[in-house]
Write an enzyme that holds these catalytic residues in place. Structure first.
Site: not given
Ligand code: ZN
Ligand code: ADP
Ligand code: MG
Length: 603
Positions: A420, A496
């Protein structure tokens, strides 16, 4: 349930037995003796026939016989043999009728009696059952049982660590307190508010607190209760719930565990109208039919929003969603304070330290923790609950939660933290990116293990090529950080990657942003064919172009991954600091990270 089952089987057996006895008695009462024709003729000759009735093939009547020295009349029946019977009867001067009395009465009595008896037994059983289960035989007679609390006695102070959800609910409380204020201005409130969040985060608690804060009656039912009912009852209950609530406005109707009732329709094997579906339909009808300006607010809670029937989430129904998320460290400390109010706690107990020991705990776990610690103190014969008890309780509960697979372990937390912070650092380093609001390693929603919250600085209608490239770099930043720190990558980047690939593909195929393919548009929008045969749509471009597209997409992704790697290796120190900070606090402000980054740049 098991016990009740046995109980009713016994009743049925006894009932059947009694029915058989009764029937036997009745048949005996009306007993008719079959006698041979010869005996009948003998009786005629002896003059003991009292009366007879004759049909084509049978004779029936009464004869006088002596039984135990007494003369009694007995019914008899026999087969008619002699066609000239009438002459015979006249000869012996016996009154006779042409038809046989029907057996109607006898049959009626012998059948009606047992049936009535069975009905009575059934009714009695239902009454007992209903007394235990809440009423369900009361359909159309009494109102279905509804759970109403006039005064809830729970306030916002009882729910801690869920400040964002509370903020959103304040408006609802305002409305319930003074509906006139809203309606005068023509304001509309959402009809349905859906509290979404993992189990034990305090959704039910919050709904009750809203009622408590606004001092209105609280009608609540759980979705699973509707489903257990018999056919038609669920729908009747929904109707009743709304009818009663309307009479008590302003008030709150709360449906807990909405997913039990509101699962997407047509999933079941039967596919048809089952009970749940009927109930759900009734709920939809009621929701459409009621006017929120009368002061009834409908709330519901679920931890599985993804399986809800889309019809429930449509505008005008449960269209306002409030996320009740897992608490972060600070939130957990606050929740602990709430639950320590009722117990005698030693002065040296520090809620913040305990909060630090309990990553992944939700409100219900913390309530359990306080209770468990108290029990331990009692067992240890202590006057007060001390740090030692809390520690022991934490260990016990963690062991339990790990078994249920509800906690992520230390190693995974570490990976998520780097991941993160990786996203966040890349976003902060690239120009014109969205502002990083928060970085967190608290699991959010169902799938994500952590999140980086970015908010656009303004509404955008156009995106430039460099902005799109930056977005891809940010999406890949998580994985890049993992590679830098652990020389290994995890599955955590799955989402992602799909996002980054989507953007890259659109850049090549739709926006004409690749050098090799140039300014072409190769993705035609098509109407879905009807009927949809499930066949793949024919491509509008050649196999060769397809290869170029794939190559270009890969080039974009690879180069942006390099960008992310470059940024993160350049600020390796910030990556480590940031990750350590997130690990400790669980949620940090984007500004905090920005300061670290600026300091590193200045150095
Ligand atoms: Zn991520
Ligand atoms: P949910 O409905 O989200 O599954 P509940 O509201 O039933 O969770 O919570 C169960 C219990 O856990 C509550 O009665 C309360 O004691 C405790 N609890 C949960 N969340 C909180 C919170 N945010 N603050 C204080 N206590 C909480
Ligand atoms: Mg609940």
């Amino acid at each position: 349930m098991e016990k009740q089952h046995k109980f009713s089987i016994w009743y049925v057996l006894i009932a059947i037995w009694i029915v058989l006895i009764i029937q036997n008695l009745i048949v005996q009462m009306f007993a008719v003796e079959r006698i041979p024709y010869s005996e009948f003729v003998k009786a005629l000759e002896a003059g003991s026939v009292v009366e007879v009735a004759v049909t084509q093939d049978r004779i029936q009547g009464k004869i006088r016989v002596t039984e135990d020295g007494k003369e009694v009349e007995k019914a008899f029946t026999t087969v008619r043999v002699d066609p000239d019977l009438s002459q015979l009867l006249e000869k012996y001067n016996v009154t006779f009728k042409g038809v046989i009395e029907s057996h109607f009465l006898r049959n009626l009595v012998s059948w009606l009696f047992p049936v009535l008896f069975l009905v009575a037994v059934w009714y009695f059983m239902m009454r007992r059952f209903a007394a235990q289960q809440g009423s369900f035989l009361t359909l159309g007679k009494k109102r279905a049982k509804v759970y109403m609390e006039d005064e809830v006695g729970v306030t916002f102070d009882d729910a801690a660590g869920v400040d964002e959800a509370k903020e959103e609910l304040v408006e609802v409380i305002d409305f319930l307190k003074t509906p006139e204020k809203f309606t005068k201005l023509g304001g509309k409130l959402p009809k349905g508010i859906l509290l979404v969040g993992p189990p034990g985060t305090g959704k039910t608690l919050l709904a009750r607190a809203v009622a408590g804060e606004s001092n209105v009656p609280f009608f609540s039912m759980s979705g699973s209760e509707f489903v257990e009912l018999f056919v038609g009852m669920g729908a009747a209950r929904v109707r009743d719930l709304f009818a009663q609530a309307k009479g008590k406005a302003p008030c709150i109707i709360f449906i807990d565990e909405l997913d039990a009732l509101g699962k997407a329709r047509g999933i079941g094997i039967t596919g048809g109208h089952d009970e749940r579906e009927q109930t759900l339909n009734q709920l939809l009808v009621e929701m459409d039919g009621f006017d929120p300006t009368i002061g009834v607010i409908l709330m519901a809670a679920t931890n599985r929003p993804e399986i809800l029937d889309p019809a429930l989430l449509r505008p005008g129904r449960f269209d306002r969603h409030i996320l009740v998320d897992r608490p972060d460290r600070k939130g957990r400390a606050e929740i602990l304070k709430v639950h320590m109010k009722g117990i005698t706690v030693d002065k040296d107990v520090d809620t913040d330290t305990i909060a630090g020991m309990t990553p992944g705990f939700v409100g219900a776990d913390l309530a359990n923790l306080a209770n468990e610690a108290t029990l331990l103190a009692v067992r240890h014969d202590k006057e007060k609950v001390g740090t030692a008890e809390f520690q022991e309780a934490v260990e016990r509960i963690i062991a339990g939660l790990e078994k249920k697979n509800r906690l992520i372990n230390e190693k995974e937390r570490n990976i998520v933290a780097y991941h993160e912070v990786g996203h966040a650092l890349v976003a902060l380093s690239l120009p014109d990116g969205d502002v990083v609001r928060k970085v967190s390693i608290i699991p959010r929603g169902v799938a994500a293990l952590g999140y980086t919250m970015q908010v656009p600085t303004e509404d955008r209608f156009l995106m430039t090529k460099s902005e799109l490239l930056n977005k891809i770099a940010v999406a890949l930043g998580g994985r890049a950080a993992e590679e830098i720190q652990f020389q290994d990558v995890s599955t955590g980047a799955h989402n992602d990657l799909s996002r980054a690939t989507d953007i890259a593909r659109s850049m090549v195929k739709e926006y004409g942003m690749s050098s090799e393919l140039g300014h072409v548009y190769v993705e035609k929008e098509r109407q879905r064919r009807f009927p949809d045969m499930g066949l793949p749509l024919a491509k509008d471009y050649s196999e060769q172009t397809a290869q170029v597209i794939d190559r270009e997409v890969k080039t974009i992704l690879d180069s942006q991954y390099e960008v992310a790697m470059g940024i993160l290796t350049g600020h390796r120190k910030v990556l480590d600091e940031g990750a350590a900070l997130v690990l400790k606090k669980e949620t940090i402000e984007g500004d905090r990270l920005k300061k670290l980054l600026d300091a590193d740049k200045a150095a």
